[in-house]
Design an enzyme around this catalytic site. Structure first.
Site, short mmCIF file in Angstrom:
data_model
loop_
_atom_site.label_atom_id
_atom_site.label_comp_id
_atom_site.label_asym_id
_atom_site.label_seq_id
_atom_site.Cartn_x
_atom_site.Cartn_y
_atom_site.Cartn_z
N ASP A 1 0.81 -1.22 0.00
CA ASP A 1 0.00 0.00 0.00
C ASP A 1 0.85 1.27 0.00
OD1 ASP A 1 0.84 -0.45 2.60
OD2 ASP A 1 -1.12 -0.15 3.52
N ASP B 1 3.54 1.72 13.92
CA ASP B 1 2.89 0.40 13.85
C ASP B 1 3.74 -0.72 14.44
OD1 ASP B 1 0.70 1.58 12.58
OD2 ASP B 1 1.54 1.21 10.60
#
Length: 782
Positions: free
Chosen positions: A67, A497
């Site tokens: 992505d 993350d």
């Protein structure tokens, strides 16, 4: 492969600081006299891989799309991935965000990628189609008149971009935002809207949230090669599937599709992915109430279906797997068919959060199903395969197995999911963190049932011979780097993350150094680089603390929690040069910066700074700490207790990404500005008196990041590394004479889109530079 470690220093340059004649600003096409080689600090992925694309004609030709981290091609001989889009320049940073990929089944050298980052106001750039005639080694660009969203909701749906196997010069593209269906008839070079296609979709997740408010549009196109039909999935619950029987000239709604793909409980559902069995004449479609990748299905009730359409008769059959251990199926993520044995299909759940995702497998076109794991009891499960995270130890997330919930999971956000069309034993699937795979898939079928009953009627695990699923992500790097601390022999990273890492060997993936933490900021004591401090966005009851290490990151301790700190308040942290004080500026509009003189056992409010001020310590004087906020520069001479405005003028009041302090140079501060507004000063600013007076560095038009490394000579100024635009040329630059002259150290093949907001040199290896890109990139003098 030669291991890249910190052990060997790369000799100092022969040119001393100041020896270059006059001002030598880098110009377009002018490179640094030192050629650079580029590598990645190894993590092995660390982000979302929404697409795995096998070429149906050429064995071992496999592509992966990410992505935010570009496109990749599989290298069978090394079992690694080769990056294909590192050339993307800063001005076209969205080319690293891959919406979809298509590999030509006729002329297999041809490959295509639909690219673009966001479809909303965050991104002012339109998307493009990249086309290649050499498997992605080089690319042409067909710009589109609309945006595409490689990091938008629904990015795991599809594929949106496909090659027509009956005429490989023709490609179709499904678009978001109401832009409809597009087509190229010249191998992707030019594109036009298919005006005859009637439905651009209407599904919006949340109209009140900009990121979730865009029309998902057309998520996939597929081909029935028996009847020559083209099927198009549309994100419209009331009209979700269209077909053309005349090569795309006219289009009709598929009869019964809305009822077949709809949810009996009244939830909105959309067709998420498809797969065609061109032997038995079936089109399979999975649905979900949400385009993903974050959500699966509603909290109660079934969230998705798996439907089978007979392409010859038009008959719909519900072949949804009937069982999910302990709960309804939340919705599906991935779907794949074994082209060697077309009756074999597999599907994955999407965000079946507890205790794990499920892979479903059918050998009879969906009539019956088996599961990748099943519950024996509430806290015990039995599995068909073992997850081997060797080489990526961080995939345990510093957790341990807890009953039926394992530390190393099948994954989550599983949408890229594909059986090798040439080898029934090989499957790969992408997750929010890595790529998993095995070359022993058909052993599943020999195992039989996972669960039986004993004489008392209790569920028991049946004995099976497990196979192994391992990491297949080597070569993909895409972690979000927020800060770096190069300590000399050790590199500490704070990452979004995936928390952060401590590397002593750049070619070895390491465990995370923190749990339940999204890294944000790092600093170290200049007098003792063993002492490191870090902050991160913690989203739990433990939010509101700094973590620190006194042994160069080998072990870590948390400070006392700062009362009132909300979730996600990581902010920026600094430690004084002599390690006598920590200054922390949380990311909170309601909490002003604080300081501690006892390694965070107690916190005291700083005087004189606004909330969210960015703080940095002087690298020589332990009593001096600097801060910046809204065009004002502040200085503390009492180790962060009180700050005063230096009165500096002419600094940008917005779009300041960072400022950094030069090592070994008391009072030398460098500040970056890159505003797109003409009235806001931009470029690289320098102060040699602790921020009282500033000068703009001549020739640097825009500065994105700045950092420092070992000097070129014993008495020289620390090497300065900058992500900048110098004399009109974007790139990564080095100066060895205190900013008088600059040379571009990268080339057009190594740009990495929006890279380099974090950049730093190595304190012990002259010429080495680390920067944030798709993961951590580092360069050495060749």
């Amino acid at each position: 492969m030669r291991r890249r470690t910190f052990a060997a220093s790369l000799g100092a340059a022969a040119v001393a600081a100041g020896a270059l004649p006059g001002t030598a600003f880098a110009k377009p096409g002018r490179q640094c006299p030192d050629a650079y080689t580029w590598n990645h600090v190894r993590v092995n992925c660390g982000g979302f891989v929404p697409g795995i694309i096998f070429n149906e004609t050429e064995p071992n030709l496999i592509y992966a799309r990410t992505d935010v981290g570009g496109a990749y091609r599989w290298q069978e001989e090394t079992r690694t991935w080769k990056a294909l889009t590192d050339w993307a320049p800063r001005a076209k940073w969205g080319y690293q965000y891959v919406v979809s990929m298509a590999s030509d089944p006729v002329e297999t050298n041809r490959v295509y990628a639909a690219v673009g980052a966001y479809t909303i106001s965050w991104d002012g750039n339109n998307g493009a189609i990249l086309y290649s005639d050499d498997k992605g080694d080089t690319w042409g660009i067909a710009e589109l008149p609309f945006k595409q969203g490689g990091n938008m909701p629904g990015r795991g749906m599809g594929e949106r971009l496909v090659v027509n196997p009956a005429d490989n010069s023709e490609l179709y593209l499904g678009t978001p935002s109401g832009n409809g269906l597009w087509r190229s008839k010249d191998y992707g070079r030019t594109w036009g809207k298919v005006e005859e296609f009637p439905n651009p979709g209407n599904f919006v997740i949340d109209p009140n949230n900009e990121y979730l408010s865009d029309n998902v549009g057309i998520p996939w196109i597929d081909f029935d090669q028996i009847g020559g039909k083209i099927y198009v999935g549309v994100a419209d619950p009331a009209d979700p599937l269209y077909v053309s029987e005349d090569g795309g000239a006219t289009w009709q709604s598929v009869p019964g599709a809305a009822a077949a793909l709809g949810d009996a409980d009244g939830n909105r559902t959309i067709p998420k992915q498809s797969a065609v069995d061109n032997t038995n004449g079936y089109l399979y479609v999975i649905t979900s109430h949400d385009p993903g990748p974050y959500n699966g299905g509603p909290a109660s009730g079934r969230g998705g279906k798996l439907m089978r359409l007979s392409t010859q008769t038009g008959e719909w059959t519900d072949v949804t797997p009937p069982y999910n251990p302990g709960r309804p199926i939340p919705g599906f993520g991935g779907l794949t068919i074994d082209l060697q044995n077309p009756g074999t299909i597999m599907a994955s759940t999407c965000n079946n959060w507890g205790p794990d995702e499920i892979l479903f497998r059918s050998k009879d076109s969906g009539a019956t199903w088996s599961l990748s794991w099943d519950l024996v009891s509430e806290n015990e499960r039995t599995d068909r395969f073992v997850m081997d995270s060797t080489g990526s130890p961080w995939l345990s997330w510093l957790g341990t197995d807890n009953g039926a919930s394992y530390a190393v999971k099948h994954g989550w956000m599983i949408e890229g999911f594909a059986i090798d069309p040439h080898n029934s034993d090989r499957i790969m699937w992408g997750t929010g963190a890595t790529v998993w795979g095995t070359e022993n898939l058909t052993q599943w079928d020999a195992q039989g049932e996972l669960i039986g009953e004993n004489e008392a009627g209790e569920r028991v695990a049946l004995p099976i011979e497990q196979f192994t699923v391992g990491v297949r992500a080597e070569g993909i790097e895409m972690t979000a780097v927020r800060d770096l601390a190069a300590l000399g022999g050790t590199l500490v990273s704070a990452k979004g993350d995936v928390n952060g890492f401590v590397h002593t060997d750049l070619d070895r993936a390491e465990p995370m150094f923190r749990k339940d933490w999204s890294g944000f900021s790092l600093d170290y004591a200049a007098s003792d680089r063993d002492i490191v401090v870090a902050t991160g966005d913690v989203h739990s009851e433990t939010a509101g603390h700094v973590t620190f290490s006194t042994d160069r990151g080998q072990t870590w301790q948390d400070t006392t929690r700062l009362e009132g700190s909300p979730n996600g308040s990581g902010g920026v942290v600094a430690i004084t040069a002599d390690a006598s004080a920590i200054v922390w500026s949380p990311n909170s509009a309601t909490i002003t910066p604080v300081y501690s003189t006892d390694l965070g056992k107690t916190w005291n409010q700083v005087q004189g700074l606004p909330a969210r001020a960015r703080v940095r310590s002087d690298r020589v004087d332990g009593s001096v700490v600097y801060a910046y906020s809204g065009g004002k520069f502040f200085r503390s001479t009492d180790a962060g207790k009180t700050f005063t405005d230096t009165g500096a003028t002419g600094l940008p009041a917005e779009d300041v990404l960072d400022f950094r302090v030069a090592p070994g140079k008391q009072g030398h501060v460098w500040l970056c500005g890159r505003s797109s507004k003409a009235e806001v000063p931009k470029g690289l600013f320098r102060s040699t008196d602790g921020g009282t007076t500033w000068s703009r560095v001549s020739g640097v038009d825009v500065a994105v990041g700045v950092g420092f490394g070992k000097a070129a000579s014993r008495k020289g100024y620390p090497a300065i590394y900058a992500t900048a635009t110098v004399a009109g040329q974007d790139g990564f630059f080095r100066s060895i004479d205190g900013g008088t002259s600059w040379y571009r150290i990268n080339d057009d093949a190594h740009q990495w889109g929006s890279a380099g907001e974090v950049i730093t040199g190595d304190p012990e290896i002259y010429g080495r530079v680390y920067l944030s890109a798709r993961g951590i990139v580092y360069g050495d003098i060749a």
